[in-house]
Design a protein around this motif. Structure first.
Motif, mmCIF file in Angstrom:
data_model
loop_
_atom_site.group_PDB
_atom_site.id
_atom_site.type_symbol
_atom_site.label_atom_id
_atom_site.label_comp_id
_atom_site.label_asym_id
_atom_site.label_seq_id
_atom_site.Cartn_x
_atom_site.Cartn_y
_atom_site.Cartn_z
ATOM 1 N N HIS A 268 8.297 47.440 17.433
ATOM 2 C CA HIS A 268 8.249 47.139 16.067
ATOM 3 C C HIS A 268 9.613 47.017 15.645
ATOM 4 O O HIS A 268 10.679 47.652 15.994
ATOM 5 C CB HIS A 268 7.567 48.279 15.400
ATOM 6 C CG HIS A 268 7.528 47.918 13.833
ATOM 7 N ND1 HIS A 268 8.293 48.717 12.938
ATOM 8 C CD2 HIS A 268 6.876 47.104 13.212
ATOM 9 C CE1 HIS A 268 8.010 48.506 11.810
ATOM 10 N NE2 HIS A 268 7.214 47.488 11.675
ATOM 11 N N SER A 269 10.055 46.012 14.766
ATOM 12 C CA SER A 269 11.553 46.130 14.432
ATOM 13 C C SER A 269 11.515 45.863 12.899
ATOM 14 O O SER A 269 11.003 45.034 12.375
ATOM 15 C CB SER A 269 12.213 44.821 15.386
ATOM 16 O OG SER A 269 12.053 43.698 14.779
ATOM 17 N N ILE A 270 13.001 46.559 12.440
ATOM 18 C CA ILE A 270 13.113 46.374 10.848
ATOM 19 C C ILE A 270 14.765 45.809 10.990
ATOM 20 O O ILE A 270 15.284 46.361 11.475
ATOM 21 C CB ILE A 270 12.963 47.573 10.205
ATOM 22 C CG1 ILE A 270 11.777 48.254 10.252
ATOM 23 C CG2 ILE A 270 13.274 47.049 8.902
ATOM 24 C CD1 ILE A 270 11.572 49.790 9.745
ATOM 25 N N THR A 271 14.786 44.335 10.357
ATOM 26 C CA THR A 271 16.005 43.857 10.455
ATOM 27 C C THR A 271 16.325 43.892 8.871
ATOM 28 O O THR A 271 15.812 43.394 8.181
ATOM 29 C CB THR A 271 16.246 42.494 11.149
ATOM 30 O OG1 THR A 271 15.427 42.352 12.247
ATOM 31 C CG2 THR A 271 17.381 42.034 11.349
#
Lengths: 172, 501
Positions: free
Chosen positions: A106-109
């Motif tokens: 999971h990534s938040i950019t």
């Protein structure tokens, strides 16, 4: 000139976790499903093609094991991509754009608007049928820092596009 | 020295024809190399194919050469450039005319390069790079040196928007050579490099050769064995051990030599010249390059050293700029710097950078688990390979591998740290090398928080920070820490309103 240098309280800074992330359009799920089905049927189709080409016994005997193995992988992949759909979320704040995605990783950019070079709204044929579009946000350099938000409602994408464009131009 | 007037469209030096010709010839030969070989062999075999005789072949070759020469001349004639007040103009193309205009303010870099041929005919090429994609690179392949230097100066003058006053002071102040590498230090630098790469390269090369000639060698050995039966067994075993050791030492020596020669060719006569605002690097034996670094264009600084190098006081600094292509990127390394020189340079390139600012923090011990896992997978692969190739007795390799793996995990964790200060992010990493990555916070392009499904229950996450030239990762820190860094970096970037270049 009055120079002020207030101390920054880390806790008081705007928090990404507080931003309300909006899910992308539900219709995009259909596109994911359609794309997935096309890819899987291609893979399985090739597998059958190979079966007709290779006449070796070892391969023929074990064909169904291979087939079900591949089918199983496809199904797992499909389930994961459907579950991951819920993780695709985005938000536009006053100074930046946030995009979150990914189930397993999971990534938040976040890309600050002042660093955006240009924005692009692109619509594939399939996406047009569902009234969706993809918003591509380009920063300088490294391709890793570019954002591509898929499955936005056409009007919504256009709105964000206009907002970012005006902000980017306003900064110059 | 006659001063060149850049305001009128001018061509490059007439020697440019030679350079363009040579360049086109090389690309042509490269493209049709296979074809040449095939033709050449078959002609040598049968003296002629169809009605083609060797004389005709020679004529054809001459014809091709002539065509390339004519193209080179036409290219030369159609290559004109000039400078206006704010822009650089370039017209190229024989049939399709191209007109390129680059605003001076958008120029990232101007290099002066000189390859072997250019050194012989005494011209230099000037390369102008913008932050755009690779296609926007411009190369003027033949100018005499004074003209090139003048052009470079003029291109940079408006680019950095230096006021008239500063310009004058710059002309008064003689640029001083800040650092010049001595052959001894270069030798040390070459010797103390990380030899694993060249070792692996040569080892695989040797292994490849060996398997090619395996059959041949086996035949030889059979004969030897027949003779060996007469001799004592112990002697043969000893011989075998000695040959193996000799081979090993040979490979190690060759890889050392390889590294040293490579270091020498690339960094020959390395020189760092300090100007008022910029730093100039000159180096190279066959390919001489000269490039300037402007602090505002720098995105990341990477400082590398290792145990042995530290002992000799050797540090390498790599300067990363936006969108410089990979081949060029290597030229931005300055090797064999003393600690004080390194500190001075870092300070020059990043104003106000301070080692002590900010708190040093380390990744979570989870880091070790991941590196141990990596090593375990690597070990499985190695064991599998050695079992498949050499059989069960090769399992002793684990006796060597296990301690090395443990050391790897230990050092990887020991050297990993990060530090967020007022204006900079510093990240340390490395196993054999010690790498320090520095970036200025206002040059950040995006921030990304990454968390795998396995890290979620443990509340661990990684942070990826991208600038225009490179992404760096702060690995495996606690989620709350990651979030607060994330917020802080974004706050600084968004509130400061400073440009990234």
């Amino acid at each position: 000139m009055t120079f002020i240098n207030p101390q920054i309280q880390i806790e008081d800074l705007p928090n990404v976790e507080d931003a309300v992330l909006k899910p992308i359009s539900k219709s995009y799920l259909k596109i994911i499903a359609l794309n997935g089905l096309v890819v899987y049927s291609l893979i399985l189709g090739t597998l059958f093609g190979v079966r007709h080409l290779i006449k070796e016994d070892g391969f023929q005997d074990n064909f169904w094991y291979v087939f079900f193995g591949v089918l199983g992988l496809c199904i797992i992949n499909f389930i994961i991509s459907i579950l991951a759909f819920k993780k695709r979320k985005y938000a536009v704040r006053g100074h930046d754009v946030i995009y979150a995605k990914g189930l397993i990783v999971h990534s938040i950019t976040t890309v600050p608007i002042s660093r955006i070079q240009h924005v692009e709204e692109s619509r594939s044929w399939l996406a047009r049928q569902f009234g969706l579009s993809t918003l591509k946000i380009f920063t300088a350099g490294e391709s890793g820092s570019d954002l591509s938000i898929k499955g936005l409602h056409h009007l919504e994408a256009k709105g964000i596009n206009d907002f970012i464009s005006s902000e980017v131009n306003g900064n110059d | 020295m006659e001063t060149t007037d850049f305001s009128q469209p001018i061509r490059q030096s007439a020697k440019g024809i030679i350079v363009i010709f040579a360049f086109n010839l090389v690309t042509f030969v490269k493209k049709f190399f296979v074809l040449f070989i095939a033709f050449g062999v078959s002609i040598l075999r049968s003296k002629s194919i169809g009605n083609v005789t060797p004389t005709m072949m020679v004529l054809a070759v001459i014809g091709v050469l002539l065509i390339i020469l004519i193209i080179a001349i036409l290219k030369y004639l159609n290559f004109k450039f000039y400078l206006s007040k704010d822009d650089f103009h370039l017209a190229t193309g024989i049939i399709n005319k191209d007109n390129t205009i680059i605003p001076k303010s958008k120029i990232q870099n101007v290099y002066i390069k000189q390859n072997f041929l250019q050194q012989i005919i005494n011209v230099v090429s000037v390369k102008i790079e913008t932050a755009g994609d690779k296609k926007s690179e411009i190369e003027i392949s033949a100018l005499d040196k004074p003209t090139a230097l003048l052009l470079k100066k003029k291109l940079f003058r408006k680019a950095s928007s230096v006021s008239e006053e500063l310009e004058q002071s710059e002309s008064i102040e003689e640029p001083e050579v800040f650092f010049k590498v001595t052959p001894k230090r270069l030798l040390l630098e070459g010797l103390s490099q990380n030899h694993f790469k060249s070792f692996l390269l040569i080892f695989t090369f040797g292994f490849g050769l060996y398997s090619e000639f395996k059959d041949f060698l086996q035949e030889l050995e059979l004969e030897k064995h027949v003779e060996g039966l007469v001799e004592l067994d112990e002697a043969t075993i000893l011989n075998l051990i000695i040959t193996n050791v000799i081979i090993l030492i040979g490979v190690v020596l060759i890889s050392f030599l390889f590294s040293v020669v490579k270091t020498f060719i690339i960094n020959f006569n390395l020189e760092v010249v300090e100007h008022q605002k910029t730093i100039e690097i000159n180096k190279g034996l066959f390919n001489k390059v000269s490039l300037s670094l402007t602090p505002s264009r720098i995105q990341n600084l990477v400082i590398t050293t290792n145990r042995v190098k530290q002992y000799f006081g050797l540090h390498t600094i790599a300067v990363k700029q936006a969108m410089v292509n990979v081949k060029q990127q290597k030229n931005f390394n300055i090797v064999a710097l003393e600690k004080e020189q390194l500190d001075y340079l870092v300070n020059k390139l990043l104003s106000n950078y301070n080692d002590e600012q900010g708190d040093v923090a380390k990744p979570r011990p989870y880091f070790m688990r991941i590196s141990a896992l990596e090593m375990f997978l690597f070990g499985v692969v190695i064991n599998g390979l050695s079992l498949a190739i050499f059989g069960i007795e090769m399992l002793w390799i684990n006796a060597v591998f296990m301690p090395l793996a443990a050391l790897y995990v230990y050092f990887a964790y020991k050297k990993a740290y990060y530090r967020i200060s007022e204006d900079f992010v510093t990240i340390g990493s490395g196993v054999i090398d010690t790498t320090t990555n520095i970036l200025e916070i206002h040059k950040i392009q995006s921030v990304k928080l990454k968390q795998t499904i396995f890290q979620r229950p443990r509340a661990i996450a990684s942070l990826v920070i991208s600038t225009a030239s490179k992404s760096v990762t702060i690995p495996y820190i606690s989620k709350s820490e990651a979030i607060s860094i994330y917020n802080l970096l974004l706050y600084k970037v968004e509130s400061q309103d400073r440009d990234w270049m």
